[in-house]
Design a protein around this motif. Structure first.
Motif, short mmCIF file in Angstrom:
data_model
loop_
_atom_site.label_atom_id
_atom_site.label_comp_id
_atom_site.label_asym_id
_atom_site.label_seq_id
_atom_site.Cartn_x
_atom_site.Cartn_y
_atom_site.Cartn_z
N ILE A 3 64.45 116.11 33.39
CA ILE A 3 64.79 115.36 32.19
C ILE A 3 63.92 115.72 31.00
O ILE A 3 64.21 115.35 29.87
N ASP A 4 62.85 116.46 31.26
CA ASP A 4 62.04 116.90 30.12
C ASP A 4 62.58 118.20 29.53
O ASP A 4 61.98 118.78 28.62
N GLY A 5 63.67 118.67 30.05
CA GLY A 5 64.30 119.86 29.49
C GLY A 5 63.70 121.15 29.96
O GLY A 5 64.14 122.23 29.56
N SER A 6 62.71 121.08 30.84
CA SER A 6 62.04 122.29 31.29
C SER A 6 62.87 123.02 32.32
O SER A 6 63.86 122.50 32.84
N TYR A 7 62.42 124.23 32.66
CA TYR A 7 63.07 124.99 33.71
C TYR A 7 62.41 124.68 35.04
O TYR A 7 61.18 124.63 35.14
N ALA A 8 63.21 124.48 36.04
CA ALA A 8 62.70 124.38 37.41
C ALA A 8 63.78 124.92 38.32
O ALA A 8 64.96 124.58 38.16
N ASP A 9 63.41 125.78 39.24
CA ASP A 9 64.41 126.34 40.15
C ASP A 9 65.04 125.21 40.96
O ASP A 9 64.40 124.19 41.24
N VAL A 10 66.27 125.45 41.34
CA VAL A 10 67.00 124.38 42.03
C VAL A 10 66.37 124.03 43.37
O VAL A 10 66.56 122.94 43.91
N THR A 11 65.58 124.95 43.93
CA THR A 11 64.88 124.63 45.18
C THR A 11 63.79 123.59 44.97
O THR A 11 63.24 123.06 45.92
N GLU A 12 63.47 123.30 43.73
CA GLU A 12 62.51 122.23 43.42
C GLU A 12 63.23 120.93 43.10
O GLU A 12 62.69 120.03 42.46
N TYR A 13 64.45 120.86 43.57
CA TYR A 13 65.34 119.74 43.26
C TYR A 13 64.70 118.38 43.53
O TYR A 13 64.69 117.50 42.67
N ASN A 14 64.20 118.21 44.73
CA ASN A 14 63.70 116.89 45.12
C ASN A 14 62.55 116.41 44.24
O ASN A 14 62.39 115.23 43.98
#
Lengths: 658, 439
Positions: A206-217
């Motif tokens: 929600i902060d608009g940053s990038y995170a790989d989908v594997t960091e979903y949880n």
């Protein structure tokens, strides 16, 4: 039942009478409606068109003679069109498409400065977004009843929310929260329209940053935004709005509590498995992973408590939005989870505010929750555990009043004023009517095909009218003439006045986008204006800055370009000849100075991508660069009068000196 | 909604119909869940199972002594746990009771009593999470979920008895058996009583044979699960016997689908699926014996319905949407309220009907070849009216609707439409001579 038996007797008698007169004729067999060949009696017309007595009854219940107005207005989402469709009931006549997220030339929406600014409110950094996927309209409410003043609609694709004034059916504001990437539970209003809810669908940081989908949880989250509505201004006040961070389940539809449950909100979810796909990366496809758990979680939100916490400064500022973080919400009694049948869609609060109906699309029951029971469990801190984010989970069995066996695929529920609930059954393609009091099925009616949502007249308020129900079906298949592989949707009007059985009255193709949800309001609650006060900005409803009055028309050259102050009136533009030089910036300020009810004019300028709609009294501005020399006709694009064709002029762009 | 049917027994008595005999037979005896004690095994007294399993190596065989063995336990790969009838593994109030965590793990013969109570966590009696697992002869009771097989291959789930909680509302029960992303498995001779569903999702290439499911919601529910076979199943008193969604190449044969008679009751439901073969089954007292919704969905697919017996159903065949591509052959239709209904009006003339026997066929067979001399054409006014106006279902069989029907045949105002035509109707049991393999 005696009435119904008498009705069949009447059918028999009618058949007997007609048979005596027309025994020699043959009936239609091909499924089309015949063309009357001159018959005048009802029986003859019925025979010629292959209509049954029930067909004629349906026609009599829907036919609205010329000049007679509909009893109800339905506001339906326009799906991919990015619009809202307004339909009269029972005639099922389309009355208007309201442009919201998509430019619409007839209304000049997105072409003049006023409405273009509204569209621009919904842009994302670096991207002018000019389409939307409208899903759920919500009428403004006062004390839990529709008040006919405003309409809100969400755009699932781009996580936006729009405000429409029902004074003139014009979109006046759009908000585009940076913390969301998509929404679905939008819009739903609290009983006095204190807040308009917008709920995320597909989680993202929600902060608009990038995170790989594997960091979903860990890094992906959902949010439920409570947009503060300033009714006096008719606008959402973003400074007084806040959001609640929620776990990375996929939040779905929502509803606000009412009466005894006022102050609470309910949001469905699916994918409590937190699946994120990866079917080419050795993970199950999202579809499979997201439907594995037997139950998902209904989110129960104490929004009044949340607002208090925000006012106490317990929210964080995230991308311009005050966000009540998940740990705070879990610890402070704002957010609770209640198990619900998996893959639910509607979560619908009954008129009494006590019962909450949820349908799991793969279930055969509607599950009816009791607000009182859930509140007691919360007060007693009687939880079965916590979810991975520390949110308390209520016990399922103790939270519900019971379940009612309706059939396959219950999806969405609305209510009438007689204590009945109506649930769409997606898999069975039917509407089920059931007793809210007894949790017993009463009857079903077939729809065509694959019903999604349904709408009952004022059916999600504290005082539903009942009478009519509209089934919103997907892909009409064989209902209409073939128009190619992309099929129209099908709105079916259903008569729910008869206690013995519901009956389909009318099929209405919806050929522009997939509608998702609708609300039906008594037509006399909507007090639409007929004309604007002279020189009105149709978005703000205030006097326009550049208003032009009769006699003040002029052309002025200023440092920022050529300003044309123009009036329109049947049947001429003043001035009607515009001369500019290639490369000049042109500012058109146009006021329709008419105050007659039917005196709308258009302003189309060939090859410059301009078309304005100027309703009586309306003022519009448009700015563009005259970058192409030549002769360009401009003309009125509404057939405004007998001399409509003569309502034209020339826009002359003199080539720049070489 | 609709008038309650007289009891099945009464109907049988009234009709004296021999065809019902198959369905009125008593249910098969309980599954033979006694499994012989392995010849060589390590005896486990109550209280030591967890410890023994922790130390077990592949190839180990543990034999439970009679008594209560506390769970939850995890069975590693290659390890077998056997128990006699009197040995039960008990839940301790949370989570799944026995988890088969490694390839080739086996659980045989024992009983499992209870599970945790979390619906949202699928608290199961037995959770299979590895390939080549065997669960056989196990008796499960008081469980929220019975046997859950998740992302496994070649599982063998046989001869188990899973008893749900009859006093718990249907929607409050868990699945008796669930296959999830599981393939090439055998589900055979299981007895499922008063559970909820046998769920088969995203699970291709499995065989379901000789299973009995009673008093549940979905006897078997296929979702995105192609290339599966249901054989000699017995589905009694469920909401739906077998439901096929978004799946292809499904065969349902030699099964009995009885008393799926609730408001949405179906013997077999087929939605947006294709190449479904439904043959040699017996459908009795179902609200809709076979419900075909938009199936076969693909132009190059067909559904075959053949050698089935339909009796005492509200409607034998219900079509919605697509009709073409369905072949209805050599079936026997007896004493159904409607042989064919087309939801939303229209007709079923694009379906192929051939060689079926109809109890309302009015023709003769002068050449005694067993085939009626004139086609069987069903022109039903009441059916078409009732399809559009379900309230009229109430009047079926009454004088009022009979008058309408009769007038409809005589006068054009309410001209009955042809629903379907069988050009070669049979006068003898169309399924006779066809080898059947039902119980």
């Amino acid at each position: 039942m005696s009435t119904a038996r008498a009705r069949v007797g009447a059918i028999a008698l009618l058949a007997l009478a007609a048979g005596a007169a027309y025994a020699a004729c043959g009936g239609r067999q091909d499924g089309t409606s015949g063309t009357p060949t001159g018959g005048t009696s009802v029986a003859q017309l019925m025979q010629e068109r292959g209509l049954s007595e029930a067909d004629v009854q349906a026609a009599l219940k829907t036919y609205t003679p010329s000049g007679r107005k509909d009893e109800y207005l339905m506001f339906g989402s326009g799906g991919h069109s990015g619009q809202v469709v307004v339909v009269g009931i029972p005639s099922m006549r389309i009355l208007k498409y309201i442009a919201v997220f998509t430019p619409e030339p007839w209304q000049g929406y997105g072409f003049d400065e006023q409405t273009r600014r509204v569209l621009e409110q919904g842009d994302r950094p670096g991207e002018d977004i000019r389409w939307g996927d409208t899903h759920h309209p919500a009428l403004s409410e006062t004390a839990g009843d529709y008040d006919g003043e405003y309409l809100f609609i969400g755009d699932k694709a781009n996580a936006r929310l729009a405000v429409i004034s029902l004074k003139d059916f014009v979109t006046r504001q759009m908000v585009a929260p940076s913390i969301l990437r998509s929404d679905h539970g939008a819009a739903f209003v609290t009983p006095n329209t204190e807040y308009v809810m917008e709920t995320s669908q597909y989680p993202a940081p929600i902060d608009g940053s990038y995170a790989d989908v594997t960091e979903y949880n860990d890094k992906y989250r959902g949010a439920v935004i409570f947009w503060k509505f300033d009714r006096k201004r008719g606008l959402i006040d973003q400074t007084q709005s806040f959001a609640l961070e929620v776990p990375p389940y996929m939040q779905d539809l929502a509803d606000a509590g009412k009466k005894g449950s006022h102050g609470w909100a309910f949001v469905n979810s699916f994918n409590t498995e937190r699946s994120y796909g990866g079917n080419m990366e050795s993970r199950p496809p999202l579809e499979s992973g997201a439907s594995q758990n037997d139950m998902d979680y209904m989110h129960m939100i104490n929004w009044k408590r949340a607002a208090e916490l925000v006012s106490q400064g317990k929210a964080e500022e995230v991308q311009g939005m005050k966000v009540l973080r998940l740990p705070v919400a879990a610890a402070e009694g704002v957010l609770f989870m209640v198990p619900e049948p998996k893959s639910p869609h509607g979560v619908d609060v009954a008129p009494d505010g006590e019962s909450i109906a949820v349908g799991g699309k793969l279930d055969t029951h509607a599950t009816v929750y009791s607000f009182t029971q859930m509140k007691k469990l919360i007060d007693a801190k009687s939880f079965t555990g916590k979810d991975p984010y520390g949110v308390p989970i209520l016990p399922f069995k103790e939270s519900i009043r019971g379940q009612v066996d309706l059939g396959l695929g219950p999806l969405h529920t609305q209510f009438d004023g007689q204590g009945n609930a109506y649930t769409s059954l997606f898999l069975e393609t039917k509407v089920a009517r059931w007793s809210l009091k007894d949790l017993k099925l009463i009857d079903k009616v077939s729809t065509h095909y694959n019903i999604g949502h349904l709408a009952v007249a004022e059916g999600d308020t504290v005082s539903p009218d009942g009478k009519y129900l509209v089934a919103m079906n997907k892909w009409a298949l064989d209902r209409f003439a073939e128009v190619g592989p992309l099929l129209p949707q099908n709105f079916q009007l259903v008569d729910i006045t008869q206690p013995s059985a519901m009956s389909v009255l009318y099929d209405m193709p919806i050929p522009l986008g997939e509608p998702h949800y609708a609300q039906i309001i008594k037509a006399d609650k909507v007090k639409a204006m007929q004309i604007y006060a002279p020189g009105t900005d149709a978005v703000t409803h205030e006097k326009a800055a550049n208003v032009v009055t009769g006699g003040s028309e002029r052309i002025e050259r200023k440092p920022d370009g050529v300003h044309v102050y123009m009036t329109v009136v049947r049947s001429h533009f003043t001035p009607d000849t515009l001369r500019v030089k290639q490369g000049e910036t042109v500012h058109l300020h146009i006021t329709n100075v008419e105050q007659a009810y039917d005196a709308t004019h258009g302003f189309g300028l060939a090859s410059y991508n301009i078309n304005l709609s100027l309703e009586p009294g309306e003022h519009a501005d448009v700015t563009f660069v005259a970058d192409r020399p030549g002769v360009y006709p401009m003309y009125c694009t509404e057939f405004c009068s007998a001399l409509h064709l003569e309502m034209a002029g020339y826009f002359l762009v003199e080539p720049a000196a070489k | 909604m609709r008038p309650a049917l007289p009891s099945l027994a009464l109907l049988v008595a009234l009709t004296g119909c021999a065809r019902v005999e198959a369905s009125s037979q008593p249910l098969p005896a309980p599954a033979p869940w006694r499994v012989e004690r392995p010849a060589a095994c390590d005896s486990v007294p109550p209280g030591e199972l967890g410890e023994k399993l922790a130390a077990a190596r592949p190839g180990a065989v543990l034999c439970l002594e009679p008594g209560r063995h506390p769970g939850p336990v995890v069975v590693p790969g290659g390890v077998t746990v056997w128990g006699p009838r009197g040995a039960t593994v008990h839940a301790q109030g949370a989570g799944s009771v026995i988890t088969l965590a490694g390839a080739g793990a086996r659980v045989l013969g024992l009983g499992v009593d209870g599970t945790g109570g979390r619906y949202d966590r699928e608290d199961a009696a037995i959770a299979v999470r590895a390939d080549d697992a065997v669960v056989s002869g196990v008796h499960i009771q008081n469980a929220v979920f019975g046997i859950l097989v998740n992302q496994a291959r070649r599982a063998s789930i046989t001869d188990n008895e899973i008893v749900g909680q009859r006093d718990v509302a249907l929607g409050m029960r868990g699945d008796a058996i669930r296959l999830w992303e599981t393939s090439h498995s055998l589900i055979a001779r299981n007895q499922l009583r008063d559970g909820r569903d046998l769920v088969v999702w995203y699970s291709p290439h499995n065989v379901f044979t000789d299973n009995v499911a009673t008093g549940g919601r979905y006897g078997t529910h296929f979702m995105h699960a192609s290339d599966n076979v249901v054989r000699r199943g017995r589905f009694v008193g469920n909401v739906v016997g077998v439901f096929v969604m978004y799946s292809h190449r499904i065969t349902i044969e030699d099964s009995t689908l009885l008393d799926c008679s609730t408001a949405g009751g179906m013997g077999v439901g087929v939605k947006d699926s294709g190449d479904v073969v439904i043959r040699r089954n017996t459908f009795v007292h179902d609200t809709s014996a076979i419900y075909l919704d938009n199936s076969p969905g693909q132009l190059d697919e067909r559904d075959v319905i053949e050698h089935n017996r339909f009796q005492l159903n509200d409607a034998a065949l219900v079509f919605r949407g697509i009709v073409r591509g369905n072949e209805v052959r050599l079936n026997d239709f007896q004493s159904n309220r409607d042989t064919v209904l087309v939801e939303g009006g229209g007709n079923a003339r694009e379906a192929l009907f051939a060689g079926n026997r109809f109890d309302d066929y009015a023709g003769y067979d002068f050449d005694t070849d067993g085939v009626g001399d004139v086609p069987h054409e069903v022109r039903s006014l009441s059916g078409q009216l009732a399809s559009a106006h379900r309230e009229l279902v109430f009047f079926r069989g009454t004088a009022a609707l009979g008058v309408v029907e009769a007038l409809g045949r005589l006068v054009p105002l309410f001209a009955p439409k042809t629903l379907f035509v069988d050009g070669t109707p049979r006068l003898v049991d169309a399924t006779a001579g066809e080898e059947r393999h039902a119980h």
